[in-house]
Scaffold this motif. Structure first.
Motif, short mmCIF file in Angstrom:
data_model
loop_
_atom_site.label_atom_id
_atom_site.label_comp_id
_atom_site.label_asym_id
_atom_site.label_seq_id
_atom_site.Cartn_x
_atom_site.Cartn_y
_atom_site.Cartn_z
N ARG A 9 6.56 -1.54 3.58
CA ARG A 9 5.15 -1.21 3.82
C ARG A 9 4.88 0.28 3.68
O ARG A 9 3.73 0.70 3.60
CB ARG A 9 4.75 -1.65 5.23
CG ARG A 9 4.77 -3.15 5.45
CD ARG A 9 3.95 -3.50 6.68
NE ARG A 9 4.34 -2.72 7.84
CZ ARG A 9 5.27 -3.10 8.70
NH1 ARG A 9 5.92 -4.23 8.52
NH2 ARG A 9 5.58 -2.35 9.74
N SER A 10 5.92 1.11 3.62
CA SER A 10 5.73 2.55 3.67
C SER A 10 5.25 3.13 2.35
O SER A 10 4.61 4.17 2.32
CB SER A 10 7.05 3.23 4.06
OG SER A 10 7.51 2.73 5.29
N GLU A 237 -5.02 8.47 -11.83
CA GLU A 237 -4.41 8.17 -10.53
C GLU A 237 -5.42 7.51 -9.61
O GLU A 237 -6.59 7.88 -9.56
CB GLU A 237 -3.89 9.46 -9.89
CG GLU A 237 -3.19 9.22 -8.57
CD GLU A 237 -2.54 10.48 -8.02
OE1 GLU A 237 -1.97 10.41 -6.92
OE2 GLU A 237 -2.60 11.52 -8.70
N PHE A 238 -4.96 6.52 -8.86
CA PHE A 238 -5.83 5.85 -7.90
C PHE A 238 -5.46 6.29 -6.49
O PHE A 238 -4.44 6.91 -6.26
CB PHE A 238 -5.71 4.32 -8.04
CG PHE A 238 -4.29 3.83 -8.01
CD1 PHE A 238 -3.63 3.61 -6.81
CD2 PHE A 238 -3.60 3.58 -9.20
CE1 PHE A 238 -2.33 3.16 -6.78
CE2 PHE A 238 -2.29 3.14 -9.18
CZ PHE A 238 -1.65 2.93 -7.97
N ASP A 239 -6.33 5.96 -5.54
CA ASP A 239 -6.09 6.35 -4.15
C ASP A 239 -4.83 5.66 -3.63
O ASP A 239 -4.63 4.46 -3.83
CB ASP A 239 -7.29 5.96 -3.28
CG ASP A 239 -8.51 6.79 -3.62
OD1 ASP A 239 -8.33 7.91 -4.12
OD2 ASP A 239 -9.64 6.30 -3.38
N ARG A 240 -4.01 6.45 -2.95
CA ARG A 240 -2.77 5.90 -2.40
C ARG A 240 -2.64 6.33 -0.94
O ARG A 240 -3.22 7.32 -0.52
CB ARG A 240 -1.56 6.40 -3.20
CG ARG A 240 -1.57 6.00 -4.66
CD ARG A 240 -0.31 6.48 -5.36
NE ARG A 240 -0.25 7.94 -5.40
CZ ARG A 240 0.88 8.63 -5.57
NH1 ARG A 240 2.03 8.00 -5.67
NH2 ARG A 240 0.86 9.95 -5.61
N SER A 241 -1.87 5.58 -0.18
CA SER A 241 -1.63 5.93 1.22
C SER A 241 -0.21 5.56 1.58
O SER A 241 0.39 4.67 0.98
CB SER A 241 -2.63 5.20 2.14
OG SER A 241 -2.47 3.80 2.02
N ASP A 258 8.06 11.49 -0.92
CA ASP A 258 7.26 10.85 -1.97
C ASP A 258 5.79 11.22 -1.87
O ASP A 258 5.09 11.27 -2.88
CB ASP A 258 7.42 9.33 -1.88
CG ASP A 258 6.71 8.61 -3.00
OD1 ASP A 258 7.19 8.66 -4.14
OD2 ASP A 258 5.64 8.01 -2.74
N GLN A 259 5.31 11.50 -0.66
CA GLN A 259 3.92 11.91 -0.50
C GLN A 259 3.63 13.20 -1.26
O GLN A 259 2.51 13.42 -1.73
CB GLN A 259 3.60 12.11 0.98
CG GLN A 259 3.50 10.81 1.77
CD GLN A 259 3.17 11.07 3.23
OE1 GLN A 259 4.05 11.31 4.05
NE2 GLN A 259 1.89 11.04 3.55
N ARG A 260 4.63 14.06 -1.39
CA ARG A 260 4.45 15.34 -2.07
C ARG A 260 4.84 15.27 -3.55
O ARG A 260 4.72 16.26 -4.26
CB ARG A 260 5.30 16.42 -1.39
CG ARG A 260 5.03 16.59 0.09
CD ARG A 260 5.80 17.77 0.65
NE ARG A 260 7.24 17.62 0.47
CZ ARG A 260 8.04 17.05 1.35
NH1 ARG A 260 7.54 16.54 2.48
NH2 ARG A 260 9.34 16.95 1.13
N ALA A 261 5.35 14.12 -3.99
CA ALA A 261 5.90 14.01 -5.35
C ALA A 261 5.03 13.09 -6.20
O ALA A 261 5.10 11.87 -6.08
CB ALA A 261 7.33 13.48 -5.28
#
Length: 441
Positions: A9-10, A237-241, A258-261
């Protein structure tokens, strides 16, 4: 350790993962990874007592020998035999070969073999025209364990270089000596990319390429290729969370990285940083497992890559891959490394881009630039190749570039005669080069 469902889920993945299926929240990710990816063989039961080689013998059949004119061969000439034993041993054990000739130690001194991904290998220099008896042994701190059965008997050819494949404890197997291609010649053809003879080899491979999808592309679960005539990659790019709840240790570090990559080379940097961390034994296994899963999801498009600004040619990715390779290889050969860690490391290898010499030069994969500026293709097609493949590849390469290349190859070969044969030929060669870079051959 984070549960399997929480790590799934992450990430903002595109679809369900290929090979990572949680069975229950209480089971650790690493267990599912092993159970779904690997069928672990039980260790062979070795004899606990050492014994002398048997007196009976078995003749090895020679299927191919180098032919010479009568009277040209010299008795006693050195014959090189690259011997491969296809066998797994327990952690900490080594494999060697002993035999009846001085080169094989006269049954007293073993010849060590080297572990490779192919198996255990020994380069043997034997006297041509002679007969050699031999057996393989497993070495450990306490004992030397011999193969069961009779000695192998090898009739060494008069001259030449050969390859010999053997299997542990199958001393009665029908063995074959096959002629071996000179490695030096292969290296020359591989390194001299502009050499005409190497070009011919690539052309032959390209002729055999029917345009069908490679296994790399068949596993793709990301977005389909979309051909562009301008540089609008940044708008795709689409919205990601990201969800970091219930995560800690290597799993948390990976998701935060991964949030920064955004792009592929940044994601490879995340893996490198994860693997050089200071962990205990259990956390190190977690870091390896999560890295293997993460890289697989990227290579199948389930974790997408986007352009992150700047120009970073494929050689940067090759250098990062080399650094990761060094880290995990040092782990593999560490004295106290666990078999589980080594097992996962082998899965990471196939997910890394190649760092061959042709990909670490300052400007690699230049063939696509020449293709995009050809005068024998329509202007619109030039623009699509330039903006969809060439510019993207030389700015922020990613697995999606191979997907786009294969889609373009299918398109330009769909109707025979629509485009020039020279153009098709060069594009097929580029396709092979790109597959090599992505380890997708």
């Amino acid at each position: 350790m984070a549960s399997s469902s929480s790590i799934i889920r992450s990430f903002p993945i595109n679809s369900a993962p290929l090979f990572f299926k949680p069975q229950s929240r209480s089971h650790p990710t690493s267990l599912h990874f092993f159970s779904t990816l690997h069928h672990q063989r039980q260790p062979d039961r070795y004899m606990s007592m050492c014994f002398r080689p048997g007196s009976s013998i078995f003749s090895c059949r020679i299927s191919s020998v180098e032919k010479h004119e009568a009277g040209m061969s010299k008795s006693g000439e050195i014959v090189k035999i690259r011997t491969l034993l296809d066998h797994q041993v327990k952690f900490g054990q080594q494999v060697a070969v002993l035999g009846s000739t001085p080169e094989l130690g006269l049954w007293k001194k073993h010849v060590p073999m080297t572990w490779t991904e192919e198996g255990w290998i020994a380069e043997l220099d034997l006297r041509g025209g002679k007969t050699a008896e031999l057996k393989f042994v497993i070495l450990s701190d306490k004992c030397m364990v011999w193969e069961n059965g009779d000695n192998r008997r090898l009739m060494v050819p008069e001259c030449g270089e050969f390859h010999l494949l053997c299997h542990w404890n199958r001393t009665n197997e029908s063995l074959e000596l096959t002629e071996e291609i000179c490695d030096e010649k292969l290296e020359v053809k591989e390194l001299k990319v502009d050499d005409k003879s190497y070009q011919n080899l690539e052309d032959e491979d390209a002729d055999d390429d029917s345009g069908g999808s490679s296994p790399f592309v068949e596993q793709w679960q990301g977005n389909e290729a979309s051909f562009m005539r301008s540089n609008d990659h940044k708008n795709r790019e689409f919205d990601r969370s990201w969800n970091t709840q219930e995560l800690d240790g290597p799993a948390l570090k990976l998701v935060q990285g991964d949030q920064r990559a955004r792009n592929w080379w940044r994601k490879l940097e995340v893996v490198h940083e994860l693997l050089v961390g200071d962990y205990g034994e259990n956390d190190m296994l977690e870091a390896l497992v999560y890295s293997a899963i993460y890289l697989k999801w990227i290579n199948t498009g389930q974790i997408p890559c986007f352009e992150g600004g700047g120009h970073h040619r494929p050689n940067r990715l090759a250098e990062i891959s080399r650094r990761i390779f060094r880290v995990i290889e040092n782990m593999s050969y560490a004295k106290d490394e666990s078999p589980q860690n080594v097992l996962v490391i082998r899965k990471i290898h196939s997910c890394l881009p190649s760092f061959k010499s042709e990909f670490t030069v300052s400007v690699p994969l230049t063939r696509i630039r020449d293709i995009a500026h050809r005068n024998d293709i329509p202007h619109d097609l030039k623009q699509e190749i330039k903006h969809t493949i060439q510019n993207k590849l030389h700015r922020n390469a990613g697995p999606e570039d191979l997907i786009a290349t294969e889609a373009m190859l299918l398109r330009i070969t769909k109707e025979p005669g629509q485009y020039s044969e020279a153009f098709i030929e060069q594009f097929k060669i580029f396709h092979l080069e790109l597959k090599d870079f992505f380890n997708a051959g």
